[in-house]
Structure formats: C-alpha cells, structure tokens
Write an enzyme that holds these catalytic residues in place. Sequence first.
Site, PDB file in Angstrom:
ATOM      1  N   GLU A 138      25.823  -9.630 -44.689  1.00 54.86           N
ATOM      2  CA  GLU A 138      26.153 -10.440 -45.862  1.00 54.86           C
ATOM      3  C   GLU A 138      26.480 -11.850 -45.416  1.00 54.86           C
ATOM      4  OE1 GLU A 138      29.558  -8.864 -47.989  1.00 54.86           O
ATOM      5  OE2 GLU A 138      28.265  -7.546 -49.158  1.00 54.86           O
ATOM      6  N   ILE A 190      31.585 -15.380 -46.857  1.00 57.12           N
ATOM      7  CA  ILE A 190      32.116 -16.352 -47.821  1.00 57.12           C
ATOM      8  C   ILE A 190      33.363 -16.975 -47.198  1.00 57.12           C
ATOM      9  CG2 ILE A 190      32.952 -16.677 -50.196  1.00 57.12           C
ATOM     10  CD1 ILE A 190      30.296 -15.422 -50.452  1.00 57.12           C
ATOM     11  N   ARG A 227      38.565   5.865 -56.473  1.00 51.68           N
ATOM     12  CA  ARG A 227      39.839   6.588 -56.392  1.00 51.68           C
ATOM     13  C   ARG A 227      40.917   5.722 -57.037  1.00 51.68           C
ATOM     14  NH1 ARG A 227      41.636   2.844 -52.619  1.00 51.68           N
ATOM     15  NH2 ARG A 227      40.187   2.499 -50.941  1.00 51.68           N
ATOM     16  N   ASN A 230      35.653   1.226 -55.264  1.00 51.43           N
ATOM     17  CA  ASN A 230      36.489   2.282 -54.712  1.00 51.43           C
ATOM     18  C   ASN A 230      36.644   3.366 -55.765  1.00 51.43           C
ATOM     19  OD1 ASN A 230      37.057   1.221 -52.117  1.00 51.43           O
ATOM     20  ND2 ASN A 230      38.337  -0.309 -53.099  1.00 51.43           N
ATOM     21  N   GLU A 252      35.490  -4.224 -56.681  1.00 46.74           N
ATOM     22  CA  GLU A 252      36.028  -5.335 -55.897  1.00 46.74           C
ATOM     23  C   GLU A 252      35.043  -6.507 -55.842  1.00 46.74           C
ATOM     24  OE1 GLU A 252      39.066  -3.095 -52.881  1.00 46.74           O
ATOM     25  OE2 GLU A 252      37.149  -3.701 -52.027  1.00 46.74           O
ATOM     26  N   LYS A 281      45.179  -5.084 -47.176  1.00 47.88           N
ATOM     27  CA  LYS A 281      46.026  -5.710 -48.191  1.00 47.88           C
ATOM     28  C   LYS A 281      47.519  -5.529 -47.902  1.00 47.88           C
ATOM     29  CE  LYS A 281      42.395  -4.529 -51.412  1.00 47.88           C
ATOM     30  NZ  LYS A 281      41.907  -3.470 -52.298  1.00 47.88           N
ATOM     31  N   GLY A 341      38.882   0.246 -44.949  1.00 46.32           N
ATOM     32  CA  GLY A 341      40.018  -0.231 -44.157  1.00 46.32           C
ATOM     33  C   GLY A 341      39.643  -1.361 -43.210  1.00 46.32           C
ATOM     34  N   HIS A 353      40.245 -12.309 -52.872  1.00 48.29           N
ATOM     35  CA  HIS A 353      39.807 -10.954 -53.198  1.00 48.29           C
ATOM     36  C   HIS A 353      40.358 -10.630 -54.582  1.00 48.29           C
ATOM     37  CE1 HIS A 353      39.248  -6.515 -52.217  1.00 48.29           C
ATOM     38  NE2 HIS A 353      39.965  -6.503 -53.322  1.00 48.29           N
ATOM     39  N   LYS A 400      28.606  -5.566 -41.831  1.00 44.84           N
ATOM     40  CA  LYS A 400      29.492  -4.587 -42.467  1.00 44.84           C
ATOM     41  C   LYS A 400      28.939  -3.178 -42.340  1.00 44.84           C
ATOM     42  CE  LYS A 400      31.543  -5.957 -46.423  1.00 44.84           C
ATOM     43  NZ  LYS A 400      31.684  -6.501 -47.811  1.00 44.84           N
TER      44      LYS A 400
HETATM   45  P1  ADP Z   1      36.691  -2.216 -46.628  1.00 43.74           P
HETATM   46  O1  ADP Z   1      36.034  -1.140 -47.449  1.00 43.74           O
HETATM   47  O2  ADP Z   1      36.595  -1.971 -45.145  1.00 43.74           O
HETATM   48  O3  ADP Z   1      38.064  -2.546 -47.095  1.00 43.74           O
HETATM   49  P2  ADP Z   1      35.540  -4.458 -48.121  1.00 43.74           P
HETATM   50  O4  ADP Z   1      34.102  -4.608 -48.395  1.00 43.74           O
HETATM   51  O5  ADP Z   1      36.405  -4.002 -49.255  1.00 43.74           O
HETATM   52  O6  ADP Z   1      35.761  -3.503 -46.841  1.00 43.74           O
HETATM   53  O7  ADP Z   1      36.125  -5.823 -47.594  1.00 43.74           O
HETATM   54  C1  ADP Z   1      37.457  -5.927 -47.170  1.00 43.74           C
HETATM   55  C2  ADP Z   1      37.831  -7.384 -47.036  1.00 43.74           C
HETATM   56  O8  ADP Z   1      36.958  -8.034 -46.120  1.00 43.74           O
HETATM   57  C3  ADP Z   1      37.723  -8.200 -48.318  1.00 43.74           C
HETATM   58  O9  ADP Z   1      38.852  -8.109 -49.107  1.00 43.74           O
HETATM   59  C4  ADP Z   1      37.556  -9.596 -47.743  1.00 43.74           C
HETATM   60  O10 ADP Z   1      38.796 -10.097 -47.304  1.00 43.74           O
HETATM   61  C5  ADP Z   1      36.683  -9.355 -46.527  1.00 43.74           C
HETATM   62  N1  ADP Z   1      35.244  -9.511 -46.844  1.00 43.74           N
HETATM   63  C6  ADP Z   1      34.366  -8.543 -47.221  1.00 43.74           C
HETATM   64  N2  ADP Z   1      33.131  -9.041 -47.432  1.00 43.74           N
HETATM   65  C7  ADP Z   1      33.207 -10.382 -47.178  1.00 43.74           C
HETATM   66  C8  ADP Z   1      32.276 -11.473 -47.194  1.00 43.74           C
HETATM   67  N3  ADP Z   1      30.968 -11.305 -47.501  1.00 43.74           N
HETATM   68  N4  ADP Z   1      32.729 -12.713 -46.895  1.00 43.74           N
HETATM   69  C9  ADP Z   1      34.028 -12.918 -46.550  1.00 43.74           C
HETATM   70  N5  ADP Z   1      34.950 -11.945 -46.498  1.00 43.74           N
HETATM   71  C10 ADP Z   1      34.563 -10.678 -46.806  1.00 43.74           C
END
Ligand code: ADP
Length: 448
Positions: free
Chosen positions: A200, A203, A292, A290, A275, A237, A164, A208, A158
């Site tokens: 990470e 999962i 905002r 987030n 989140e 989403k 996004g 979410h 990540k």
């Molecule tokens: P962004 O800021 O790019 O939206 P997020 O950290 O909010 O990134 O993650 C966006 C989506 O990615 C989550 O809603 C989930 O669907 C997936 N996701 C993030 N981290 C994990 C993880 N460790 N395992 C599985 N899915 C993940």
Amino acid sequence: MFSRILIANRGEIALRILRACKDLGIETVAVYSEADRDSLHLRYADETVCIGPAPSTESYLNIPALIAAAEIADVEAIHPGYGFLSENEHFAEVCQSCNIKFIGPSPSAIAQCGDKVAAKRLAKEAGVPTVPGSDGPIDNEQEALAIARKIGFPVLIKAAAGGGGRGMRVAHNEPSLVTGFHSARAEAEKAFKDSTVYLEKYIEKPRHVEIQILGDTHGNIVHLGERDCSLQRRHQKLLEESPCPVLDDKTRAAMGEAAVRLARAANYYSAGTVEFLLDKDRNYYFIEINSRIQVEHPVTEEVTDTDLIREMIRVAAGERLSFRQEDIKIRGHAMEFRINAEDPDHNFKPSPGTIHTFVAPAGPGVRWDSHVYQGYTVPPHYDSMVGKLIIHRHTRKQVIEVARRALQELTVEGIKTTAGLFLRILEHSDFASGEVDTGFIDRYFAPR
Ligand code: ADP
C-alpha cells in the site's frame, strides 16, 4: 432470548460480557485457565469451568476444551469477546455445527474480513475509497518494486492475515523495500502461519478513524459514528475518542454510509468496525474490517447511549436491532485510556505482578472497566491491559479536565502502569488542540 451463555475470554472483556448477560437476565458460564483462578468475573458467574493450563494455546484458544465446557454446562451460545478466537471462522463454524450460537458475524463474513486482501477488494467493489496499492498479494521482490515505482515511495508492506501491527514494514526506497518484503513475510508466517503480503501507499501522518457498525439477521445495518484511534504506539492503540476532533459532519456521514455499504456487501450482522485512515487533506481510505467487538467500544457506547454487547447478544438470538439509524444521536465527547501493566519509562516493558494497593477512580462521567482489585496478581501470560478508563462529558475540554482528575485518583501500586504517561499526553498542546496523527506517541513519548 438465550437463557445461558458461555464467555470464551478472560480479563475485563469477560467481566463486561458477564455484566451485559446479567442485565439481560441470562445465566453465565465463565471459563478460565489455571493462571486465572483469581479472575474477578469468576466470582459473579453462575458456573465456572477450568479449560486448561496457562498458555492460551492450551486454554483460551483450545477449541475442543471450550466446546466440551459449553456442552457440559449446557449453554445455548458463546460470546468470544476480542482477541483469542473472536475472529476465527473455524471456531464460529464448529459452534454452529454443535448447535451453539456464536455471538458474532457468520463464518463467511469473518473469513472475508480476516483476509485483508479480500476485504480490500470488496471495499473497492462497494465503492469505498481504498489506499492505492497492489490489487492482490505480492509474490516476489520484482512485483513489489514494480508497484512501488508506480505508486511512489514511501510504501507499506502489510500481511494479508495481519493483526496487532505485525507483519508490517515501511519502505522509503528500493533497498528497504526488498529487505522489508522478506522480513514482513517471515514475521507474518511466524505470527499467522500465512506469509501472504500486499503493498500500500504509506500515508504520511494519517489519523486512524474507524466506524462502528451493527447489523441484525433481518437485513438492518446501522453505523454508530466514529472513533479516532490515532494515539498509537507502534501501531497499537493506547487512547481512543469519539467524535474525532477534526471530522466535519459531511465527511462523517459519508464515512458512515461507506461503512454500511461495505457491511451490506459482506452480508454482515453483529458488531463490527470499519477502519479508515484520514490524510492531511481529510481524504479517507478504507484499511480493514474487524469482525468482532473492539477494546474501544465503550467510547461509542457513551456517546450514543447504547450497549453494544447487549445488541450483539440480541442479534445472535435472532432479534432485531433495538434502534434505527435515525435514532442514533451523538451526545457529548468520550475518551478511553488503556491502562496497561507496562513501564512507559523503560520501553513499555511488561510489568506483571501483585497489585498491593488499588483504588478505582469515580465521579460524574467516569467509567472504569476492569477485572483487577487489591491483592490481584496480573499474570505474565496474556496481554498487559489491566483496565480501561472511559470519560464522558459534554465537551472535549471537559473530558480532558475530568480525565486528569480520574487518572490522578487511580491508584495501582505494586506494578507499573501507563496511567502516568496519559497525564503527560494530556498536557501536550497538540493533543489539547486535537492535532495528532498515528506517529504522535512514538514521536514525543516513546522514541526508539
Ligand atoms: P493491524 O490489523 O495489524 O492492526 P491495520 O491495517 O489495522 O493493521 O493498521 C494498523 C495501523 O497501521 C493503522 O492504525 C495505522 O496507524 C497504520 N497503517 C496501516 N496502513 C497504513 C498506511 N497505508 N499508511 C500509513 N499507516 C498505515
């Protein structure tokens, strides 16, 4: 309270903020790019200022142009909405130094939340469960491989500056981790000018689930329950609901308390979202904050009978939250459907253009937050959302029934939208029983 606010955004959220201002008796200054001259919120604003050409880097992201507009129009505060400059600590700082209130958290809270590695560290310190993974940024392949061997595959790479769903790669084995590491870094560098990545545990089939928080500058912080945002296409989403259909009261309370603990640790005020991912065994893990207002805030407003934008404005003016934790009661069920100008039958290709026929849905429990109207042309320069359909009823089953009717009523001709896709999703038995995860849409409705 403020007497005049500038809205540094466009589309439905600009209109949503304008409405909150009107309800509070505050004058509004709307800004627009040359591509947004026909935007609906301009018709209702007290003053309008063109801030530049269509590309957002020259208009909605143009800090000098926005500050100049704010100074000429003589406003006391700026609401950034979501996207654009809403999570830009530099913009929040510039506002502060120009003696204009930024309607959002402090620059330092924004910075702490915007760096996902720092936010995760803070969560750990605050005793909030996090996804197992690297303790900080990963600098090379060897480090990535060592951690993956320790936590086990699959893993997720990540971007620290992520947003996004960009700069994210799943790796099921060592070779794909090596390739993913480099491509995630390249993508993050391109999107965020910051190639920092971390690792990470991936999962499997999570939900979410996010907690809405709200704080003031007097040390009060509350949570307003959760939103289940598991219906995503490629981590973006599409549909959100509250409450989460599978969450029990005990877990809900624990997640809410964890979110408030974390917000307190970040000295957070204004609206924010913490989140989490929920795994098959209902364990929850923090993923990000987030800093905002979110697109999906209306589902929380419906089930808690609050106005989050109004609270943000009041808090920025130095007022106290208008309710305490014990005043927040969850009533009924709400869902939001993001209606995008995209063609779900052709890989969600953007479908800008002129809407020649338009009819909005209505009736009990139906809320339509949108800036479009008959004759409006959706410009190709920005995100593709044309409206949000929000349904609030007593039970989830009733929400689904009303949603079906409202989605059928909604008429948007001249462009393609995602409305029809939702009608198909509502028919799916797993959706009806609430048994979904973040892969549900990609699996059944948007195969690659
Ligand atoms: P962004 O800021 O790019 O939206 P997020 O950290 O909010 O990134 O993650 C966006 C989506 O990615 C989550 O809603 C989930 O669907 C997936 N996701 C993030 N981290 C994990 C993880 N460790 N395992 C599985 N899915 C993940």
